[in-house]
Every structure is written in C-alpha cells, then in structure tokens.
Design an enzyme around this catalytic site. Sequence first.
Site, PDB file in Angstrom:
ATOM      1  N   HIS A 193      -1.030   9.792  38.860  1.00  0.00           N
ATOM      2  CA  HIS A 193      -0.139   8.729  39.343  1.00  0.00           C
ATOM      3  C   HIS A 193      -0.222   7.513  38.428  1.00  0.00           C
ATOM      4  CE1 HIS A 193      -1.192  10.768  43.310  1.00  0.00           C
ATOM      5  NE2 HIS A 193       0.106  10.929  43.210  1.00  0.00           N
ATOM      6  N   LYS A 305       3.379  18.476  37.089  1.00  0.00           N
ATOM      7  CA  LYS A 305       2.538  19.374  37.902  1.00  0.00           C
ATOM      8  C   LYS A 305       3.338  19.955  39.054  1.00  0.00           C
ATOM      9  CE  LYS A 305      -0.330  19.649  41.200  1.00  0.00           C
ATOM     10  NZ  LYS A 305      -0.673  18.844  42.333  1.00  0.00           N
ATOM     11  N   VAL A 332      -1.355  15.469  34.100  1.00  0.00           N
ATOM     12  CA  VAL A 332      -2.613  14.877  33.633  1.00  0.00           C
ATOM     13  C   VAL A 332      -3.752  15.749  34.154  1.00  0.00           C
ATOM     14  CG1 VAL A 332      -4.088  12.829  33.690  1.00  0.00           C
ATOM     15  CG2 VAL A 332      -1.613  12.581  33.597  1.00  0.00           C
ATOM     16  N   SER A 341      -4.952  16.191  41.211  1.00  0.00           N
ATOM     17  CA  SER A 341      -4.219  16.289  42.478  1.00  0.00           C
ATOM     18  C   SER A 341      -5.049  15.601  43.547  1.00  0.00           C
ATOM     19  CB  SER A 341      -4.030  17.763  42.831  1.00  0.00           C
ATOM     20  OG  SER A 341      -3.761  17.902  44.206  1.00  0.00           O
TER      21      SER A 341
END
Length: 436
Positions: A193, A305, A332, A341
């Site tokens: 994020h 992702k 990432v 995650s």
Amino acid sequence: MFKNKAYISIGSNIPPRRKFIDEATKRLRRDSNIALIKRSSIYETCPNGSNFDIRKRFLNGVVEIETSLGPSDLMSRLLGIERSLGRTDSKRCLDRAIDLDILLYNDDIVSNGDVVIPHPRMHERDFVILPLMEVSPDTVHPVIKKRIRDIYNAREMKVFTSPQAAYNHLFSEKISGKRIGFVPTMGYLHEGHASLLRRARRENDLVVLSIFVNPTQFSAGEDYKRYPRDLKRDARVARKEGVDVIFHPSASDMYKKDNSTRVDVEGLSENLCGRYRPGHFRGVATVVAKLLNVIPADVAYFGQKDAQQAFIIKRMIRDLNMAVKIKILPTVREKDGLAMSSRNRYLSAAERREAPVGYRSLILARKMIEKGEKRSEKVIRSMKDFVHRNSNAKIQYILIVDKDTLKDVKTVKGAVLIAIAFYFGGTRLIDNMIVN
Ligand code: PAF
C-alpha cells in the site's frame, strides 16, 4: 539476514592500496555479525584538501552490509580492522593505509561522541556518492527523508467518515484545480500500500486513501469479521507517506439497509478467484464504483497482486465511462519473494517460512515457458508438484489464462496471466505473474 542495513566507505592511499581495500572487505565479510551484501567498483581520486600529488591518490569504494551490530559497535569493529591493517592515527595526516567510515546506518541520524551518522561530509564527496549510487541507486539521504517527513507531518491530514462531507471537501479541491490521486484499501497497510501511496504522492496534488473493510466482497464463512483493522497504525503510515485525506466510512455510511444496486463486470469475474469466491468481484466492483463517486479522483492506484480485481476495475471504468485513470503497480514482495498482503499476519512461523512457495512456483512456470514449454497443463502440473514437494500448502487453483479475457488457455501464446491461490490452514494467499 540481519535487520540493520549500513553503507561503509572504504579507502586507501598507501600502497598496496587495492590489497588494503580487499583485505578490509575480507575482514568485514569474516565478521559473524556482518553480512556483506554488495560491493561497488573502486574509484581513484585525489585526497581531499591536499595539493595534487599522484602518489597520494586514493582508491575508494562502498560496500552495503547487513548487521546485528548497533552504530557504536559497528564503528568499533571498523576501527579494529583499521588498526589491524596498520593504520596509525593522526588526524592531520592525509595518508591512510585504510580508512573505513559508516556513511549510512538504516535511516538513522546519530550523533554521539565519535559516531556521527550520516557521515557529515558524504554529500560533498564524489568518491563516496558515486560508489554509493552504484550499490544503492534509490538511496535518499536520511536528513532529506526526515525533512520530507517533517513537511508532511506539519500538514493537516483530514479524516472523513461521512461520504457527503468527503465529497464536498474533495469536490471543492478538485474545482480549485487540484489533481487527486486515490488509493483504495481495506486498511492494515503494508509496504505494498505504501508504494501505491508514494506513487500517488509523486504524481498528484492531493492524495486520498480510503480504508474500508467492505462487507459485500466477503461471503459467509470468509474472514470479514476477523480481517485485521488498526486505524491508528494506518494513520501513522498515511501521515508518513504524505496522505492528505483519509476516507474511513462505516458499513452503514456506505450501504443503506435497502440498497439494491450492484455492478457486475461479466466475462472477467467468473474465472480464477471468481470461481471460488462467488459474488466477490460484484462486491469489489460495486464498492469501487461507490468510492469513486465519493472521491472525484483523477487517478486510482491498484496493485498487480490482485490482478483480476485490477483488470475488472479497469473494464468497469471503461464500460461506465467513468472519468478516472487506473494505474496498476507491481506487486511488492518480502525479501523471500512472498507477496505482501494484510493476510500474511495470520500465518504461523512455520507457514510463513513456506509461504514463498507460491511465488517460487510462478518463477518455475516462467522458466518452463521461456524454455519453450507451451502446454498449460504441463506447466500447471509442474507447479502443483513443486508446491506439494516444498510445503504443506493446499492449492485452491493454479490457472494460466489469457491476459485480456482471463479465460483459460490450453496453449501458451501472447501474454498470459499465471495465477495461484493456496491455503495454509484457514489463510488464503494469492499470487500471479504475467508472462509474455
Ligand atoms: O484490494 C482491496 O483492498 C479491496 O478489494 C478494495 C479494492 C479496496 C475494495 O474493497
């Protein structure tokens, strides 16, 4: 390996200069509290402040290390190496058999007695900057980083829970000419994020982050209730990344009891995760459409992702003529390859160790395809074998699909998306790779 990263400059101007540098590097490598990660090339320069003298030219380089030592202990080790290589210390003498300095230690700013980090004159010295940029081109000087943080911290970050209040504020910003970048999330922010927020910060005047665990994208029995939530921590990350506005509505702010409108993106939603999470993408598309009606964004940022989600949203934006641009940024990963995650925190230590198996199976698939394997079935079988051999993960699916239609392909040609979903206990992880 060790949790602290540091950059050390190594220099010598007494023959045999190269030998001194190599020996110092060897001694760093031998230290059990230091792991040598990267080494720059060696540069030749004049000593600082002295008259030009060809015999006194320095050889300089920089190494990147990871270490368990704190700054002072690391400094003592460097002094020990200098002494063991015969450095006699005289501050006024410019000759150095070996000169070792800590340039950077994480992003720390340290000033205690003999240890001053970042090295106070590093920004004036080409012979430090050039090799440092070679081993770590993205390094930003910690003093500048701190200044950026201070600038962001001085700004007020607004938090809205009411959709109407958020819209009113953002609409007035928009008509005053501000370009708005938007990062929609369900919170519990991680580096993935943060990388979207950083990109949004770079490219826009105003950055909006939404934090909303959307109930309509979870089906019964999924982890809606236990999905990690920590607004305080998220606000800290948001502030650090320069977010201007957080939109954090409650479920009742977003959904009236008798709400009855849904967005279905047909064709792209049925395969992959859609096969196993019926209704999930309807929930995602609906909430993203609603969020984009509240937040008049110029650009919205998503991670690769969740590739299927990102493609579905792109299609929705096109089909509904919504005036926002979608940017999909690379996944990432943790150092061992595991895709970041919020759900990774559910993993036990043993599961966490095995969890990169999904990514490693994707690499295996890519290698097979690069070597000429075209049969999807064969690639998928090898990936499954690999996952079973190397972990206790339960595979939900491994599929190879056309990148545009998301339909299964029997034969790999053009761009394909290889996707995997697997469970460790009750934790479901996904990952994917686009292979051309
Ligand atoms: O990817 C997510 O976090 C969510 O699916 C999203 C896009 C914020 C919608 O709830």
